[in-house]
Design a protein around this motif. Structure first.
Motif, PDB file in Angstrom:
ATOM      1  N   LEU A 174      -4.689   0.037  -8.584  1.00  0.00           N
ATOM      2  CA  LEU A 174      -4.744  -0.931 -10.416  1.00  0.00           C
ATOM      3  C   LEU A 174      -5.457  -0.220 -11.511  1.00  0.00           C
ATOM      4  CD1 LEU A 174      -4.889  -4.763  -9.315  1.00  0.00           C
ATOM      5  CD2 LEU A 174      -2.466  -3.397  -9.690  1.00  0.00           C
ATOM      6  N   MET A 177      -2.792   2.992 -13.135  1.00  0.00           N
ATOM      7  CA  MET A 177      -1.877   2.563 -13.358  1.00  0.00           C
ATOM      8  C   MET A 177      -2.450   2.114 -14.475  1.00  0.00           C
ATOM      9  SD  MET A 177      -0.364  -0.686 -14.943  1.00  0.00           S
ATOM     10  CE  MET A 177      -1.687  -2.083 -14.100  1.00  0.00           C
ATOM     11  N   HIS A 273      -3.559 -17.860  -8.846  1.00  0.00           N
ATOM     12  CA  HIS A 273      -2.496 -16.887  -8.047  1.00  0.00           C
ATOM     13  C   HIS A 273      -2.576 -16.695  -7.189  1.00  0.00           C
ATOM     14  CE1 HIS A 273      -6.028 -14.697  -8.466  1.00  0.00           C
ATOM     15  NE2 HIS A 273      -6.046 -13.576  -7.947  1.00  0.00           N
TER      16      HIS A 273
ATOM     17  N   ARG B  80       2.451  -1.813  -7.636  1.00  0.00           N
ATOM     18  CA  ARG B  80       0.121  -2.021  -8.454  1.00  0.00           C
ATOM     19  C   ARG B  80       0.838  -3.258  -9.526  1.00  0.00           C
ATOM     20  NH1 ARG B  80      -1.910   3.781  -8.596  1.00  0.00           N
ATOM     21  NH2 ARG B  80      -0.679   4.785  -6.936  1.00  0.00           N
ATOM     22  N   LEU B  81       1.325  -4.040  -9.431  1.00  0.00           N
ATOM     23  CA  LEU B  81       1.390  -5.593 -10.775  1.00  0.00           C
ATOM     24  C   LEU B  81      -0.172  -6.606 -10.486  1.00  0.00           C
ATOM     25  CD1 LEU B  81       4.485  -6.803  -9.990  1.00  0.00           C
ATOM     26  CD2 LEU B  81       4.438  -5.570 -11.473  1.00  0.00           C
ATOM     27  N   LEU B  82      -0.505  -6.515 -11.385  1.00  0.00           N
ATOM     28  CA  LEU B  82      -1.845  -7.493 -11.626  1.00  0.00           C
ATOM     29  C   LEU B  82      -1.877  -9.215 -11.159  1.00  0.00           C
ATOM     30  CD1 LEU B  82      -3.117  -6.601 -15.272  1.00  0.00           C
ATOM     31  CD2 LEU B  82      -3.840  -5.642 -13.005  1.00  0.00           C
ATOM     32  N   PRO B  83      -2.467  -8.881  -9.357  1.00  0.00           N
ATOM     33  CA  PRO B  83      -2.112 -10.246  -8.694  1.00  0.00           C
ATOM     34  C   PRO B  83      -2.361 -11.540 -10.048  1.00  0.00           C
ATOM     35  CG  PRO B  83      -3.791  -8.501  -7.759  1.00  0.00           C
ATOM     36  CD  PRO B  83      -3.074  -8.235  -8.830  1.00  0.00           C
ATOM     37  N   TRP B  84      -3.229 -11.430 -10.506  1.00  0.00           N
ATOM     38  CA  TRP B  84      -3.436 -12.639 -11.493  1.00  0.00           C
ATOM     39  C   TRP B  84      -2.842 -13.018 -12.761  1.00  0.00           C
ATOM     40  CZ3 TRP B  84      -6.633  -8.662  -9.437  1.00  0.00           C
ATOM     41  CH2 TRP B  84      -7.113  -7.906  -9.812  1.00  0.00           C
ATOM     42  N   ARG B  85      -1.853 -12.183 -12.952  1.00  0.00           N
ATOM     43  CA  ARG B  85      -0.934 -13.011 -13.873  1.00  0.00           C
ATOM     44  C   ARG B  85       0.698 -12.352 -13.450  1.00  0.00           C
ATOM     45  NH1 ARG B  85      -2.123  -8.102 -18.748  1.00  0.00           N
ATOM     46  NH2 ARG B  85      -4.377  -8.078 -19.726  1.00  0.00           N
ATOM     47  N   TYR B 125       4.143 -15.711 -10.055  1.00  0.00           N
ATOM     48  CA  TYR B 125       2.602 -15.041  -9.907  1.00  0.00           C
ATOM     49  C   TYR B 125       3.438 -13.913  -9.020  1.00  0.00           C
ATOM     50  CZ  TYR B 125      -0.872 -17.799 -12.112  1.00  0.00           C
ATOM     51  OH  TYR B 125      -2.063 -18.183 -12.678  1.00  0.00           O
TER      52      TYR B 125
END
Lengths: 278, 253
Positions: A174, A177, A273, B80-85, B125
């Protein structure tokens, strides 16, 4: 116990059908809740029966403890002392988070900071609380500051170690990225590192709160600073055992109230989330 | 007009390694061109992209992107996403870094989400999406800033075959429609032939470019049309023969 129930239910929930499954589980959940309540009933019964065999100054029954509690409540003693203790505890808790969160992230990110702070953390983790209390007595005397300082010193390693662990477990992919989009260190800190640390922050926060309760009361008891700890110490000297029980149960109640009134809601918001919602 | 991306004699050796990952890579990618870099796993294909993305430095050699304001987007094999967004805010991540703010940011994100056919999923999400949808979010994040250079590292490698071929055609339409310059790393010959103008074949470690092939199928392609073209079979087997010894070498160390 209830914690465990919740974890098991969550673990069984698998994706899309969790709602239905949770419903199917509920009779079992009901049984387990009944078992839990039964256990409380048995303990209460044992208390009642036991209290018949002992004088009040050793094992008072529920009635004298309740009387002592309501009397303290009526005289305003309860509210005053609880306020004092919560004041000590949450000030210390706040300071611990305020120092531990940035410190833990820095230690987790930079080995230089890790090596510089290692000695302090090991010292705080291993030095007996009683020694810290004596040191606080020598340095600041029997004031609220002393209790707070001892509580912070005891809590800091627990909390910081959790944050360090969280910082080290961050998904490097991340960060790469973010870098590929030319994100600066500040953005990476705010958008990736801090949110990644949240589950560890919560776990650390929970352990730390338990430690904070213990040490605050211990500190008040030994340093004679106003608060629940001091009340317990005074009650023991007067052989007022019902008050000791009343205070003990009060702390149990306050801890549970905080867990469900504050901690769980905050946790739910911070981990929204992660919930497997439809 | 000069090429947009130029690599000249790029060598990369990681500290502690006995041999370099890349042993003198030279390549050019022209404006609006789509170039595929194909080779066995471990040959350093991804390293080339990491260098272009500025994630790692070259040991020696030069690297140029001939556009002062080049916007580079990198789409990885995993989303590679931000899990909290939520989806919308994940797409906005690239825009935030490009200093696109306010209503413009929201509009650009929405347009990118629409382009990858995810309209209606903005407020979910990542964990609520399938792998294919997550990768589309990653693609939307890359496309939202209207990149001049798109780096693609086996972007569909983790998807099932059907989803993959659907997404390949979608990507082809998007890249052709916007005139984006793209460098695609893959080990999938069909993917390379479907998408690229040129295919560069890399040798196994240490990585070099051992062959270059211009793909003769024009810009309007579909897998169905390619499969009926006898030329496609010929080129495909040529590439297979070029790659086979590399794979064998990689397997035998």
């Amino acid at each position: 116990m209830v914690d465990e129930l919740r974890t098991r239910v969550t673990a069984r929930r698998g994706g899309a059908s969790h709602r239905r499954r949770a419903l199917r589980l509920s009779p079992r959940l009901l049984v387990r809740l009944l078992l839990f309540l039964t256990a409380i009933g048995v303990l209460f019964l044992a208390w009642v029966l036991g209290s018949h065999h002992y004088p009040d100054y050793i094992l008072p029954g529920p009635q004298p403890v309740w009387d002592s509690f309501t009397s303290m409540l009526d005289r305003g003693v309860w509210a005053r002392q609880v306020e004092a203790t919560l004041g000590h505890m949450f000030t210390a808790y706040g300071i611990t988070i305020g120092i531990g969160l940035p410190l833990g992230i820095l230690i987790g990110r930079f080995w230089v900071v890790e090596d510089l702070s290692r000695a302090l953390l090991i010292f705080l983790q291993t030095v007996p609380t009683i020694v810290l209390i004596v040191l606080a007595l020598i340095f600041v005397g029997t004031t609220a500051t002393g209790v707070i300082a001892v509580t912070v010193a005891s809590c800091l390693p627990y909390f910081t170690l959790n944050v360090i662990q969280g910082t080290k477990s961050i998904d490097r992919d991340l960060i790469d990225m973010a870098r590929s989009y030319r994100a600066g260190e500040l953005t990476i800190m705010r958008s990736i590192i801090v949110p990644s640390v949240v589950p560890y922050f919560l776990a650390g926060g929970r352990i730390t709160l338990g430690v904070a309760w213990q040490v605050t009361l211990f500190g008040e008891y030994l340093m004679g600073t106003p608060g629940i700890g001091f009340q317990v110490s005074a009650a023991i000297k007067l052989l007022d055992t019902p008050s000791v029980y009343a205070w003990g149960l009060s702390v149990v109640g306050l801890t549970i109230a905080f867990e469900y009134g504050v901690f769980r809601p905050v946790e739910a918001v911070l981990t929204r989330h992660m919930r497997r919602a439809e | 007009m000069s090429a947009l991306i130029e690599l000249e004699g790029v060598v990369k050796q990681f500290p502690g390694d006995t041999e370099p990952v890349l042993a003198g890579i030279s390549l050019e990618v022209g404006r609006g061109e789509l170039v595929a870099l194909i080779g066995p796993s471990g040959c350093g294909k991804s390293t080339v992209l990491n260098i272009l993305a500025g994630l790692i430095r070259v040991t020696s050699g030069t690297l140029r992107i001939n556009d002062r304001d080049a916007r580079v987007s990198y789409v990885f094999q995993r989303p590679r996403l931000l899990p909290w967004r939520k989806v919308r805010r994940n797409v906005e991540f690239s825009l935030e870094q490009a200093d696109v703010t306010g209503a413009a940011r929201r509009r650009a994100a929405e347009a990118a989400i629409e382009r990858v056919n995810l309209t209606g999923h903005e407020d979910k999400y990542p964990h609520q999406l399938s792998g294919g949808m997550q990768q589309r979010v990653a693609l939307a994040r890359g496309l939202a800033i209207e990149p001049s250079v798109l780096l693609l590292d086996e972007p569909f490698g983790a998807l099932d075959a059907l989803t993959r071929s659907y997404m390949q055609e979608e990507l082809l339409g998007i890249v052709r429609g916007t005139g984006t310059t793209a460098l695609l790393v893959t080990h999938d010959i069909d993917e390379a032939l479907l998408l690229a103008d040129r295919v560069l074949v890399m040798s196994s470690r240490p990585g070099r470019i051992k062959h270059e092939l211009r793909v003769p199928f024009g810009t309007e392609r579909s897998l169905d049309a390619l499969l009926q073209d006898p030329e496609y079979g010929r080129i495909r087997s040529e590439l297979r023969h070029l790659l086979r010894p590399e794979v064998v070498e990689e397997l035998n160390g």
